[in-house]
Design a protein around this motif. Structure first.
Motif, PDB file in Angstrom:
ATOM      1  N   LYS A  91      -6.627  40.403   1.360  1.00 33.26           N
ATOM      2  CA  LYS A  91      -7.171  39.061   1.130  1.00 33.26           C
ATOM      3  C   LYS A  91      -7.994  38.985  -0.152  1.00 33.26           C
ATOM      4  CE  LYS A  91     -10.490  38.362   3.769  1.00 33.26           C
ATOM      5  NZ  LYS A  91     -11.346  38.882   2.681  1.00 33.26           N
ATOM      6  N   SER A  92      -8.914  39.937  -0.327  1.00 30.51           N
ATOM      7  CA  SER A  92      -9.748  39.926  -1.534  1.00 30.51           C
ATOM      8  C   SER A  92      -8.912  40.213  -2.773  1.00 30.51           C
ATOM      9  CB  SER A  92     -10.872  40.954  -1.412  1.00 30.51           C
ATOM     10  OG  SER A  92     -11.762  40.604  -0.372  1.00 30.51           O
ATOM     11  N   THR A  93      -7.907  41.069  -2.633  1.00 28.81           N
ATOM     12  CA  THR A  93      -6.991  41.333  -3.742  1.00 28.81           C
ATOM     13  C   THR A  93      -6.281  40.048  -4.152  1.00 28.81           C
ATOM     14  OG1 THR A  93      -6.635  43.609  -3.031  1.00 28.81           O
ATOM     15  CG2 THR A  93      -4.954  42.660  -4.450  1.00 28.81           C
ATOM     16  N   PHE A  94      -5.840  39.280  -3.163  1.00 34.35           N
ATOM     17  CA  PHE A  94      -5.172  38.016  -3.476  1.00 34.35           C
ATOM     18  C   PHE A  94      -6.144  37.025  -4.104  1.00 34.35           C
ATOM     19  CE2 PHE A  94      -3.866  33.692  -2.667  1.00 34.35           C
ATOM     20  CZ  PHE A  94      -2.575  33.705  -3.185  1.00 34.35           C
ATOM     21  N   SER A  95      -7.365  36.942  -3.567  1.00 35.28           N
ATOM     22  CA  SER A  95      -8.370  36.018  -4.126  1.00 35.28           C
ATOM     23  C   SER A  95      -8.601  36.314  -5.600  1.00 35.28           C
ATOM     24  CB  SER A  95      -9.697  36.142  -3.364  1.00 35.28           C
ATOM     25  OG  SER A  95      -9.561  35.762  -2.024  1.00 35.28           O
ATOM     26  N   ALA A  96      -8.735  37.611  -5.926  1.00 33.24           N
ATOM     27  CA  ALA A  96      -8.998  38.005  -7.310  1.00 33.24           C
ATOM     28  C   ALA A  96      -7.832  37.652  -8.218  1.00 33.24           C
ATOM     29  CB  ALA A  96      -9.273  39.507  -7.369  1.00 33.24           C
ATOM     30  N   HIS A  97      -6.607  37.897  -7.749  1.00 35.08           N
ATOM     31  CA  HIS A  97      -5.457  37.631  -8.610  1.00 35.08           C
ATOM     32  C   HIS A  97      -5.115  36.140  -8.684  1.00 35.08           C
ATOM     33  CE1 HIS A  97      -5.024  42.016  -8.326  1.00 35.08           C
ATOM     34  NE2 HIS A  97      -4.572  41.870  -9.544  1.00 35.08           N
ATOM     35  N   ILE A 125     -13.301  44.703  -7.503  1.00 33.00           N
ATOM     36  CA  ILE A 125     -11.951  44.281  -7.883  1.00 33.00           C
ATOM     37  C   ILE A 125     -11.954  43.529  -9.210  1.00 33.00           C
ATOM     38  CG2 ILE A 125     -10.000  42.804  -7.204  1.00 33.00           C
ATOM     39  CD1 ILE A 125     -10.665  43.446  -4.295  1.00 33.00           C
ATOM     40  N   MET A 126     -13.035  42.780  -9.473  1.00 32.77           N
ATOM     41  CA  MET A 126     -13.110  41.981 -10.694  1.00 32.77           C
ATOM     42  C   MET A 126     -13.741  42.739 -11.854  1.00 32.77           C
ATOM     43  SD  MET A 126     -11.782  39.068  -9.639  1.00 32.77           S
ATOM     44  CE  MET A 126     -12.229  37.700 -10.682  1.00 32.77           C
ATOM     45  N   GLY A 127     -14.052  44.021 -11.653  1.00 35.71           N
ATOM     46  CA  GLY A 127     -14.618  44.817 -12.736  1.00 35.71           C
ATOM     47  C   GLY A 127     -16.064  44.495 -13.037  1.00 35.71           C
ATOM     48  N   GLY A 173     -22.783  41.234  -3.337  1.00 32.19           N
ATOM     49  CA  GLY A 173     -22.724  42.556  -3.942  1.00 32.19           C
ATOM     50  C   GLY A 173     -23.593  42.677  -5.177  1.00 32.19           C
ATOM     51  N   PHE A 174     -23.840  41.560  -5.867  1.00 34.40           N
ATOM     52  CA  PHE A 174     -24.693  41.583  -7.057  1.00 34.40           C
ATOM     53  C   PHE A 174     -26.173  41.691  -6.704  1.00 34.40           C
ATOM     54  CE2 PHE A 174     -21.169  38.719  -8.871  1.00 34.40           C
ATOM     55  CZ  PHE A 174     -20.455  39.812  -9.337  1.00 34.40           C
ATOM     56  N   LEU A 175     -26.495  41.472  -5.427  1.00 28.38           N
ATOM     57  CA  LEU A 175     -27.896  41.480  -4.994  1.00 28.38           C
ATOM     58  C   LEU A 175     -28.304  42.811  -4.370  1.00 28.38           C
ATOM     59  CD1 LEU A 175     -27.904  37.951  -3.287  1.00 28.38           C
ATOM     60  CD2 LEU A 175     -28.398  38.507  -5.672  1.00 28.38           C
ATOM     61  N   GLY A 199      -3.170  48.486  -6.374  1.00 25.72           N
ATOM     62  CA  GLY A 199      -4.368  49.198  -5.963  1.00 25.72           C
ATOM     63  C   GLY A 199      -5.092  49.845  -7.128  1.00 25.72           C
ATOM     64  N   LYS A 200      -4.316  50.421  -8.061  1.00 27.13           N
ATOM     65  CA  LYS A 200      -4.937  51.045  -9.228  1.00 27.13           C
ATOM     66  C   LYS A 200      -5.661  50.012 -10.084  1.00 27.13           C
ATOM     67  CE  LYS A 200      -1.565  54.838  -9.647  1.00 27.13           C
ATOM     68  NZ  LYS A 200      -0.512  55.437 -10.502  1.00 27.13           N
ATOM     69  N   SER A 201      -5.041  48.839 -10.261  1.00 23.69           N
ATOM     70  CA  SER A 201      -5.673  47.789 -11.065  1.00 23.69           C
ATOM     71  C   SER A 201      -6.962  47.302 -10.419  1.00 23.69           C
ATOM     72  CB  SER A 201      -4.701  46.616 -11.253  1.00 23.69           C
ATOM     73  OG  SER A 201      -3.566  47.001 -11.990  1.00 23.69           O
ATOM     74  N   CYS A 202      -6.937  47.154  -9.088  1.00 24.67           N
ATOM     75  CA  CYS A 202      -8.137  46.692  -8.378  1.00 24.67           C
ATOM     76  C   CYS A 202      -9.258  47.721  -8.475  1.00 24.67           C
ATOM     77  CB  CYS A 202      -7.805  46.408  -6.917  1.00 24.67           C
ATOM     78  SG  CYS A 202      -6.779  44.945  -6.667  1.00 24.67           S
ATOM     79  N   ASP A 203      -8.928  48.997  -8.318  1.00 26.56           N
ATOM     80  CA  ASP A 203      -9.958  50.039  -8.420  1.00 26.56           C
ATOM     81  C   ASP A 203     -10.576  50.080  -9.816  1.00 26.56           C
ATOM     82  OD1 ASP A 203      -9.664  50.781  -5.817  1.00 26.56           O
ATOM     83  OD2 ASP A 203      -8.484  52.589  -6.206  1.00 26.56           O
ATOM     84  N   ALA A 204      -9.755  49.755 -10.818  1.00 30.77           N
ATOM     85  CA  ALA A 204     -10.249  49.771 -12.199  1.00 30.77           C
ATOM     86  C   ALA A 204     -10.893  48.446 -12.597  1.00 30.77           C
ATOM     87  CB  ALA A 204      -9.097  50.089 -13.153  1.00 30.77           C
ATOM     88  N   GLY A 205     -10.785  47.431 -11.735  1.00 28.87           N
ATOM     89  CA  GLY A 205     -11.360  46.123 -12.044  1.00 28.87           C
ATOM     90  C   GLY A 205     -10.573  45.340 -13.072  1.00 28.87           C
ATOM     91  N   HIS A 206      -9.252  45.557 -13.116  1.00 25.05           N
ATOM     92  CA  HIS A 206      -8.401  44.877 -14.086  1.00 25.05           C
ATOM     93  C   HIS A 206      -7.455  43.894 -13.386  1.00 25.05           C
ATOM     94  CE1 HIS A 206      -8.892  48.751 -16.698  1.00 25.05           C
ATOM     95  NE2 HIS A 206      -9.928  47.934 -16.817  1.00 25.05           N
ATOM     96  N   SER A 207      -6.883  42.995 -14.148  1.00 27.03           N
ATOM     97  CA  SER A 207      -5.896  42.057 -13.623  1.00 27.03           C
ATOM     98  C   SER A 207      -4.518  42.709 -13.599  1.00 27.03           C
ATOM     99  CB  SER A 207      -5.848  40.787 -14.474  1.00 27.03           C
ATOM    100  OG  SER A 207      -4.721  40.007 -14.120  1.00 27.03           O
TER     101      SER A 207
END
Length: 327
Positions: free
Chosen positions: A77-83, A111-113, A141-143, A283-291
């Motif tokens: 779900k979060s992967t889809f939200s990011a993309h 996921i968003m780097g 997560g930023f807090l 998965g690799k792109s998400c771990d690296a925070g890339h699109s």
């Protein structure tokens, strides 16, 4: 800061609740067994939450509001939200925002780097953290002091955090606000629907995988949407087969024993937006925070993502045609 009037409710009232402003508050048959019964019967009528009107005013600057839901965790779900956000933000004329309300498992910063970033406050409220000039993100997560910190909160504190994100973040003029939610149909979902009730949510995108154990929970999610009158844009089937990059043959990693999302959508009369095949690079792109969309533009999964994103855009433009024509 003024003191709160009386004790806070323990959670969002159920559908059958007479409401705190009713003479039957804490006395009706539906109140029996409710953890809020004592609070409601002692506090008297209090009226609707004033934050709903404040959020409505804030959300006037947001054209389209999309919720991304799933019945079960781990379905992407979060992967889809990011993309979805990355895909929409490729149009530099559009301003896109992602709100992560998965309070206990905020994965959007990673996921968003944006892992390790902090939220800054200005005179107009909290400032989102930006991936690009036209793609902003807000997450609990930023807090946190560390990505490994656990958020151990009860329902009321989660609800308060969601209210603060909607009311106090300086989103500015936004074309698409994508709300990434936790799995299930609990406090966070009731809160976001309640707080945005007057702000015209476009609808929900529901994420699943092909196997029945995931579809079983997605049926509950669809039922939730219908009960709270949340429009369903459609269902996305993630991890829908694996296409070998060499021989191009497709294998079913998660066999759809009951027909997968397609059969479920047909039986429930819900649109199937598309199927996204497995690709290890996601998965690799998400771990690296890339699109993933820009890193592997010719992947079958990328093409599927783009088709689904186009269908969501079409739904939004039909939902608010006057706004689209004015841009």
């Amino acid at each position: 800061m003024a003191a709160a009037a009386g004790p806070a409710l323990l959670d969002v009232p159920p559908q059958e609740c007479p409401g705190t402003s009713s003479d039957q508050a804490g006395k009706a048959e539906a109140c029996q067994g409710c953890p809020n019964q004592g609070v409601c019967s002692s506090r008297g009528p209090v009226g609707p939450d004033p934050a709903i009107e404040e959020i409505k005013e804030k959300m006037k600057a947001v054209k389209h509001k999309l919720l991304v839901l799933s019945g079960k965790g781990g379905v992407g779900k979060s992967t889809f939200s990011a993309h979805l956000a990355h895909g929409l933000a490729e149009d530099e004329t559009k301003q896109v925002a992602v709100l992560d309300i998965d309070i206990c498992g905020p994965s959007i910063p990673k996921i968003m780097g944006l892992e390790g970033e902090q939220v800054h406050q200005s005179g107009s409220g909290w400032s989102p953290v930006y991936v690009e000039e036209n793609l902003g993100v807000m997450s609990v997560g930023f807090l946190l002091g560390s990505p490994d910190d656990a958020v151990i909160w009860r329902g009321p504190k989660k609800n308060g955090m969601i209210k603060q994100f909607l009311r106090d973040v300086d989103w500015g003029e936004v074309d698409y606000l994508i709300v990434d939610t936790p799995p299930g149909t609990s406090d966070e979902h009731l809160s976001i629907v309640q707080y945005l009730s007057a702000a015209n949510i476009d609808g929900a995108v529901v994420i699943t995988t092909p196997q029945e154990v995931a579809l079983q929970d997605v049926r509950k999610e669809i039922n939730f949407c219908r009960k709270v009158k949340l429009p369903i844009i459609g269902v996305v089937e993630n991890m829908s087969g694996f296409i070998c990059p060499k021989c191009k043959n497709e294998s079913q990693i998660f066999p759809p024993t009951t027909g997968g999302a397609e059969a479920m959508c047909h039986s429930l009369n819900v649109p199937l937006l598309g199927k996204v095949p497995l690709d290890p690079q996601i998965g690799k792109s998400c771990d690296a925070g890339h699109s993933f969309l820009s890193e592997v533009p010719n992947s079958p999964a990328t093409l599927s993502y783009r088709n689904i994103i186009q269908r969501i855009q079409d739904f939004c433009s039909h939902n608010h045609p006057q706004e689209e024509n004015s841009t």
